[in-house]
Design a protein around this motif. Structure first.
Motif, short mmCIF file in Angstrom:
data_model
loop_
_atom_site.label_atom_id
_atom_site.label_comp_id
_atom_site.label_asym_id
_atom_site.label_seq_id
_atom_site.Cartn_x
_atom_site.Cartn_y
_atom_site.Cartn_z
N UNK A 70 46.24 -35.74 -7.02
CA UNK A 70 45.45 -35.99 -5.81
C UNK A 70 46.37 -36.10 -4.59
N UNK A 71 47.48 -36.83 -4.74
CA UNK A 71 48.43 -36.93 -3.63
C UNK A 71 48.99 -35.58 -3.24
N UNK A 72 49.28 -34.73 -4.24
CA UNK A 72 49.75 -33.37 -3.95
C UNK A 72 48.69 -32.58 -3.19
N UNK A 73 47.44 -32.76 -3.60
CA UNK A 73 46.33 -32.03 -2.96
C UNK A 73 46.19 -32.45 -1.50
N UNK A 74 46.22 -33.75 -1.24
CA UNK A 74 46.10 -34.25 0.13
C UNK A 74 47.24 -33.72 0.99
N UNK A 170 59.27 -27.91 -7.50
CA UNK A 170 59.54 -28.76 -8.66
C UNK A 170 58.31 -29.57 -9.04
N UNK A 171 57.67 -30.18 -8.06
CA UNK A 171 56.51 -31.03 -8.33
C UNK A 171 55.38 -30.24 -8.98
N UNK A 172 55.04 -29.10 -8.42
CA UNK A 172 53.93 -28.31 -8.97
C UNK A 172 54.32 -27.71 -10.33
N UNK A 173 55.57 -27.34 -10.50
CA UNK A 173 56.02 -26.79 -11.78
C UNK A 173 55.90 -27.86 -12.88
N UNK A 174 56.27 -29.07 -12.54
CA UNK A 174 56.20 -30.15 -13.54
C UNK A 174 54.74 -30.53 -13.84
N UNK A 175 53.89 -30.55 -12.82
CA UNK A 175 52.48 -30.86 -13.10
C UNK A 175 51.86 -29.75 -13.95
N UNK A 197 54.47 -19.75 -5.29
CA UNK A 197 54.43 -19.58 -3.83
C UNK A 197 55.51 -20.41 -3.15
N UNK A 198 55.63 -21.66 -3.58
CA UNK A 198 56.58 -22.56 -2.95
C UNK A 198 58.01 -22.04 -3.09
N UNK A 199 58.34 -21.46 -4.24
CA UNK A 199 59.69 -20.93 -4.42
C UNK A 199 59.95 -19.73 -3.51
N UNK A 200 58.97 -18.85 -3.36
CA UNK A 200 59.15 -17.72 -2.43
C UNK A 200 59.38 -18.22 -1.02
N UNK A 201 58.60 -19.21 -0.62
CA UNK A 201 58.74 -19.74 0.73
C UNK A 201 60.09 -20.42 0.92
N UNK A 202 60.55 -21.12 -0.12
CA UNK A 202 61.88 -21.76 -0.04
C UNK A 202 62.97 -20.72 0.18
#
Length: 325
Positions: A70-74, A170-175, A197-202
């Motif tokens: 939920x925190x990730x979503x917000x 990292x967070x989304x990969x672990x979830x 997506x996050x890795x491409x953007x990084x």
């Protein structure tokens, strides 16, 4: 070539290459995934059956896991704050619709926007969430704004986004991994595609910094040092619930992430080490005296942070989030 002018001159120089980076690191709207591709289709006869299966799999997700998701979503849903911030960075001209930097910010935001949309719909269908409480926190987070310590400086903003995109990967990969272990493969796939997506953007923001190091190494090094001295704060560090103070809920969200191993102090240190390697900090040349001192500080910092991390205790007390039904 070393540029000796302002940040604006450097941003103009690097900005001439941004459209090429957009082709490399962003995906075409017509062919890339949308949230509807990863959720039950309400136009199909089996929609309710698929929702039932989704709800059954979501029951196995732990309390801490739900709090982190939920925190990730917000955090992902607060994109309007992040876009408005980046549009004010020196060298970005949102009034010039065709300027490379303003096009990048809009296109990056459009890709990121899918993340909160997708996670929100999954949580809504899961039946595990007090949606009104979560929506209030989202509204608070956007209206409260944020201060990530970068000001309008593009160099500091690029350091922040390079770091933050790796952290969210990292967070989304672990979830994703934890969802699979809990018997929720649909959510695992959802978190996995967001992590990608996050890795491409990084990689994109890291490439921008390499470009800056090539033409303005001392100022870029000083900006990197400044951000590491301040410490990279998460974009949701003002997170709160109704009846709590600004930032109060974020500390509990962070504790849950630490307990789960979704994002830890060691991850923070390892991200920094990866950026030091990515930008080859130890071998950057053409530095002035201040730049050399900044480089020395940065190279020594991971070892110092590891010594501090060894003394850090992970909180064990669970917090009763208003978000979880």
């Amino acid at each position: 070539m070393i540029l000796t002018g302002s940040r604006l001159e450097v941003m103009h120089f690097v900005g001439e290459k941004v459209e090429g980076y957009m082709k490399e690191f962003l995906k075409p709207v017509e062919t890339y995934w949308q949230p509807a591709d990863l959720l039950p289709d309400p136009t199909q006869e089996n929609f309710l059956e698929e929702v039932k299966l989704l709800r059954e799999s979501a029951r196995e997700l732990s309390y801490d896991y739900m709090a982190v998701l939920i925190g990730d979503t917000i955090t992902e849903e607060a994109l309007p704050t992040y876009e408005s911030w980046l549009m004010e960075v020196e060298g970005v001209n949102q009034a010039d619709y065709d300027q490379g930097w303003s096009k990048w910010v809009r296109a990056w935001t459009a890709e990121e926007n899918r993340h909160g949309d997708l996670l929100n719909k999954f949580l809504y269908l899961s039946g595990r969430v007090n949606m009104r409480a979560m929506e209030q926190s989202t509204q608070y987070l956007i209206s409260d704004g944020f201060d990530i310590g970068t000001g309008r400086d593009p160099y500091r903003n690029f350091v922040y986004t390079s770091f933050q995109e790796l952290a969210t990967n990292i967070s989304h990969r672990r979830t994703a991994t934890l969802a699979k272990q809990a018997g929720c493969p649909q959510l695992s796939k959802i978190c996995g595609v967001i992590a990608s997506d996050e890795m491409r953007h990084a990689k994109a923001y890291s490439a921008f910094i390499r470009e800056v190091f090539a033409v303005d190494p001392s100022e870029m090094m000083l900006a990197f040092e400044d951000m590491m001295r301040k410490k990279i704060v998460m974009p949701a560090h003002f997170l709160r619930e109704t009846g709590t103070k600004i930032g109060e809920t974020f500390s509990h969200f962070s504790d849950a992430a630490q307990r789960l191993g979704v994002y830890t102090t060691i991850d923070y240190i390892e991200i920094m080490e990866s950026l030091l390697n990515e930008w080859q900090i130890e071998t950057v040349t053409d530095l002035n005296d201040a730049g050399q001192r900044a480089r020395d500080y940065l190279v020594a910092l991971p070892a110092r942070l590891r010594r501090i991390a060894d003394r850090t205790r992970i909180p064990t007390l669970e917090y009763p989030f208003s978000w979880i039904a």
